[in-house]
Design a protein around this motif. Structure first.
Motif, PDB file in Angstrom:
ATOM      1  N   LEU A 268     -22.370  51.413  27.126  1.00  0.00           N
ATOM      2  CA  LEU A 268     -20.885  51.881  27.901  1.00  0.00           C
ATOM      3  C   LEU A 268     -20.049  50.353  27.720  1.00  0.00           C
ATOM      4  O   LEU A 268     -20.446  49.326  27.620  1.00  0.00           O
ATOM      5  CB  LEU A 268     -21.596  52.011  29.261  1.00  0.00           C
ATOM      6  CG  LEU A 268     -22.406  52.880  29.716  1.00  0.00           C
ATOM      7  CD1 LEU A 268     -23.003  52.655  30.968  1.00  0.00           C
ATOM      8  CD2 LEU A 268     -21.879  54.266  29.212  1.00  0.00           C
ATOM      9  N   ASP A 269     -18.871  50.788  27.790  1.00  0.00           N
ATOM     10  CA  ASP A 269     -17.725  49.860  27.861  1.00  0.00           C
ATOM     11  C   ASP A 269     -17.091  49.807  29.188  1.00  0.00           C
ATOM     12  O   ASP A 269     -16.427  50.704  29.531  1.00  0.00           O
ATOM     13  CB  ASP A 269     -16.570  50.334  26.663  1.00  0.00           C
ATOM     14  CG  ASP A 269     -17.309  50.238  25.355  1.00  0.00           C
ATOM     15  OD1 ASP A 269     -18.002  49.058  25.096  1.00  0.00           O
ATOM     16  OD2 ASP A 269     -17.023  51.478  24.597  1.00  0.00           O
ATOM     17  N   PHE A 270     -17.185  48.443  29.801  1.00  0.00           N
ATOM     18  CA  PHE A 270     -16.661  48.443  31.101  1.00  0.00           C
ATOM     19  C   PHE A 270     -15.402  47.530  30.980  1.00  0.00           C
ATOM     20  O   PHE A 270     -15.306  46.851  30.250  1.00  0.00           O
ATOM     21  CB  PHE A 270     -17.645  47.588  32.140  1.00  0.00           C
ATOM     22  CG  PHE A 270     -19.013  48.379  32.239  1.00  0.00           C
ATOM     23  CD1 PHE A 270     -19.218  49.295  33.361  1.00  0.00           C
ATOM     24  CD2 PHE A 270     -20.180  48.035  31.418  1.00  0.00           C
ATOM     25  CE1 PHE A 270     -20.514  50.047  33.474  1.00  0.00           C
ATOM     26  CE2 PHE A 270     -21.202  48.628  31.539  1.00  0.00           C
ATOM     27  CZ  PHE A 270     -21.360  49.696  32.553  1.00  0.00           C
ATOM     28  N   GLU A 271     -14.600  47.679  32.005  1.00  0.00           N
ATOM     29  CA  GLU A 271     -13.238  47.242  32.033  1.00  0.00           C
ATOM     30  C   GLU A 271     -13.150  46.416  33.346  1.00  0.00           C
ATOM     31  O   GLU A 271     -12.433  47.100  34.507  1.00  0.00           O
ATOM     32  CB  GLU A 271     -12.117  48.160  31.764  1.00  0.00           C
ATOM     33  CG  GLU A 271     -12.153  48.796  30.507  1.00  0.00           C
ATOM     34  CD  GLU A 271     -11.034  49.564  30.275  1.00  0.00           C
ATOM     35  OE1 GLU A 271     -10.084  49.767  31.191  1.00  0.00           O
ATOM     36  OE2 GLU A 271     -10.875  50.398  29.109  1.00  0.00           O
ATOM     37  N   PRO A 272     -13.449  45.313  33.791  1.00  0.00           N
ATOM     38  CA  PRO A 272     -13.462  44.797  35.248  1.00  0.00           C
ATOM     39  C   PRO A 272     -11.689  44.665  35.418  1.00  0.00           C
ATOM     40  O   PRO A 272     -11.010  44.808  34.450  1.00  0.00           O
ATOM     41  CB  PRO A 272     -13.939  43.171  34.842  1.00  0.00           C
ATOM     42  CG  PRO A 272     -14.650  43.562  33.633  1.00  0.00           C
ATOM     43  CD  PRO A 272     -14.115  44.408  32.718  1.00  0.00           C
ATOM     44  N   HIS A 273     -11.497  44.604  36.866  1.00  0.00           N
ATOM     45  CA  HIS A 273     -10.187  44.640  37.051  1.00  0.00           C
ATOM     46  C   HIS A 273      -9.550  43.314  36.809  1.00  0.00           C
ATOM     47  O   HIS A 273     -10.134  42.153  37.074  1.00  0.00           O
ATOM     48  CB  HIS A 273     -10.138  44.570  38.636  1.00  0.00           C
ATOM     49  CG  HIS A 273      -8.796  44.395  39.176  1.00  0.00           C
ATOM     50  ND1 HIS A 273      -7.920  45.360  39.386  1.00  0.00           N
ATOM     51  CD2 HIS A 273      -8.386  43.758  40.094  1.00  0.00           C
ATOM     52  CE1 HIS A 273      -6.701  45.191  39.845  1.00  0.00           C
ATOM     53  NE2 HIS A 273      -7.163  43.992  40.232  1.00  0.00           N
ATOM     54  N   GLN A 274      -8.470  43.283  36.186  1.00  0.00           N
ATOM     55  CA  GLN A 274      -7.859  42.035  35.758  1.00  0.00           C
ATOM     56  C   GLN A 274      -6.799  41.631  36.679  1.00  0.00           C
ATOM     57  O   GLN A 274      -5.905  42.267  37.563  1.00  0.00           O
ATOM     58  CB  GLN A 274      -7.051  42.414  34.521  1.00  0.00           C
ATOM     59  CG  GLN A 274      -7.969  42.646  33.498  1.00  0.00           C
ATOM     60  CD  GLN A 274      -8.907  41.701  32.889  1.00  0.00           C
ATOM     61  OE1 GLN A 274      -8.464  40.505  32.932  1.00  0.00           O
ATOM     62  NE2 GLN A 274     -10.021  42.138  32.931  1.00  0.00           N
ATOM     63  N   SER A 275      -7.098  40.478  37.407  1.00  0.00           N
ATOM     64  CA  SER A 275      -6.202  40.014  38.694  1.00  0.00           C
ATOM     65  C   SER A 275      -5.968  38.430  38.169  1.00  0.00           C
ATOM     66  O   SER A 275      -6.981  37.834  37.990  1.00  0.00           O
ATOM     67  CB  SER A 275      -6.894  40.229  39.814  1.00  0.00           C
ATOM     68  OG  SER A 275      -6.239  39.590  40.853  1.00  0.00           O
ATOM     69  N   GLU A 276      -4.776  38.146  38.591  1.00  0.00           N
ATOM     70  CA  GLU A 276      -4.542  36.510  38.661  1.00  0.00           C
ATOM     71  C   GLU A 276      -5.112  35.963  39.792  1.00  0.00           C
ATOM     72  O   GLU A 276      -5.068  34.714  39.907  1.00  0.00           O
ATOM     73  CB  GLU A 276      -2.977  36.165  38.534  1.00  0.00           C
ATOM     74  CG  GLU A 276      -2.473  36.793  37.206  1.00  0.00           C
ATOM     75  CD  GLU A 276      -0.920  36.432  37.042  1.00  0.00           C
ATOM     76  OE1 GLU A 276      -0.404  35.975  38.100  1.00  0.00           O
ATOM     77  OE2 GLU A 276      -0.441  36.692  36.115  1.00  0.00           O
ATOM     78  N   ARG A 277      -5.294  36.501  40.898  1.00  0.00           N
ATOM     79  CA  ARG A 277      -6.009  35.886  42.131  1.00  0.00           C
ATOM     80  C   ARG A 277      -7.588  36.197  42.538  1.00  0.00           C
ATOM     81  O   ARG A 277      -8.056  35.273  43.057  1.00  0.00           O
ATOM     82  CB  ARG A 277      -4.990  36.601  43.114  1.00  0.00           C
ATOM     83  CG  ARG A 277      -5.528  35.667  44.543  1.00  0.00           C
ATOM     84  CD  ARG A 277      -4.448  36.045  45.698  1.00  0.00           C
ATOM     85  NE  ARG A 277      -4.753  35.209  46.930  1.00  0.00           N
ATOM     86  CZ  ARG A 277      -3.724  34.057  46.938  1.00  0.00           C
ATOM     87  NH1 ARG A 277      -3.079  33.721  46.206  1.00  0.00           N
ATOM     88  NH2 ARG A 277      -4.287  33.246  47.936  1.00  0.00           N
ATOM     89  N   TRP A 278      -7.893  37.588  42.103  1.00  0.00           N
ATOM     90  CA  TRP A 278      -9.143  37.639  42.511  1.00  0.00           C
ATOM     91  C   TRP A 278     -10.029  37.824  41.376  1.00  0.00           C
ATOM     92  O   TRP A 278      -9.777  38.547  40.316  1.00  0.00           O
ATOM     93  CB  TRP A 278      -9.224  38.941  43.505  1.00  0.00           C
ATOM     94  CG  TRP A 278      -8.529  38.745  44.626  1.00  0.00           C
ATOM     95  CD1 TRP A 278      -9.115  37.968  45.851  1.00  0.00           C
ATOM     96  CD2 TRP A 278      -7.236  39.362  44.962  1.00  0.00           C
ATOM     97  NE1 TRP A 278      -8.158  38.049  46.813  1.00  0.00           N
ATOM     98  CE2 TRP A 278      -7.071  38.555  46.657  1.00  0.00           C
ATOM     99  CE3 TRP A 278      -6.424  40.167  44.521  1.00  0.00           C
ATOM    100  CZ2 TRP A 278      -5.864  39.365  47.259  1.00  0.00           C
ATOM    101  CZ3 TRP A 278      -5.326  40.801  45.207  1.00  0.00           C
ATOM    102  CH2 TRP A 278      -4.974  40.154  46.683  1.00  0.00           C
TER     103      TRP A 278
END
Length: 278
Positions: A268-278
């Protein structure tokens, strides 16, 4: 004159919502240290041989009011009294009582209300995959609520089949759960920070607050969609692999065993949330 008409029109749009909320049950008490209440409710449910029903929501939430309103339906109320010990847990702006949510293996809620149906003997969440089903409670017919809670009132429905028996499939489910836990923990931390800023006067909020708020709102909607999509992909991968082995023959337990022994490269290919803060 035009300004007056515009004001009257706006009032007309708002009034039905306000009237609909008037007299609606408001069971969330702004108790943001509810662990002792949960402990007592678990003991009560165990002693009475009932299930524990926790409703995580807030009085500002239209759908939390909607579910509480459904609970006043005489037929549903009688069934809940017979089979459940029910408690309402106030989550503020999704940033409060997070320790209670985590206690039952949920990293973050995605919408309010969130419903957990719990076996008090071992604190297992019975409806884990359907805990977010009431995020649109206000627009959901009460008949559906009767059916849902009656289903969980008795013996827990047993699910599973040949796909679920695959060790590879089970490993994929664990991988998805770990991803959701990691992302949910990050999201819960963002709730806390956004919640603290919301409590400030607008003039004291950090620059870019609106953009960060929107980011978190988008994130909480996207994460459950991604988790559901990954579960669907995992099922499809395993199903296709089993059918490739079985050919025209039925998929049996022996086919599942053969698949697990072959251990094909399914991932499976996961895409973590991209954030400059969290």
């Amino acid at each position: 004159m035009m300004r007056l008409l515009a004001s009257l029109f706006a009032l007309f749009l708002i009034a039905p919502v306000s009237l609909a909320e008037e007299g609606a049950p408001s069971p969330f008490d702004q108790n943001y240290a509810a662990m002792e209440i949960v402990d007592a409710a678990l003991a009560e449910a165990l002693a009475e041989e009932k299930k524990l029903l926790l409703v995580f929501g807030a009085n500002w939430c239209h759908d939390s009011h909607g579910l509480a309103g459904h609970f006043q339906d005489p037929e549903l109320a009688a069934m809940l009294a017979d089979h459940y010990v029910t408690r309402f847990i106030d989550v503020g702006w999704r940033d409060q009582n997070q320790d209670v949510i985590r206690r039952f293996g949920v990293a973050a809620l995605y919408a309010t209300p969130m419903v957990l149906i719990i076996d008090p003997a071992d604190e297992t969440v019975l409806n884990r995959d359907q805990r977010e089903a009431w995020g649109t409670a206000a627009s959901t017919p009460v008949e559906q609520a009767r059916t849902y809670f009656a289903r969980w009132a008795g013996d827990v429905p047993q699910t599973g089949g040949v796909v679920e028996s695959s060790l590879i499939y089970q490993a994929m489910m664990i991988e998805i759960d770990l991803f959701e836990e990691e992302e949910g923990t990050r999201l819960a931390a963002a709730y806390v920070e956004i919640g603290s800023w919301r409590a400030m006067p607008a003039s004291e909020r950090p620059a870019g607050f609106s953009a960060l708020y929107d980011e978190v709102e988008d994130w909480r909607r996207e994460l459950p969609r991604q988790v559901a999509q990954q579960r669907s992909i995992a099922r499809t991968l395993i199903t296709d692999a089993l059918m490739a082995i079985a050919g025209d023959a039925p998929v049996t337990a022996d086919v599942v065993t053969l698949l697990d022994r072959q251990n094909p490269d399914l991932h499976l290919d996961f895409e973590p949330h991209q954030s400059e803060r969290w």
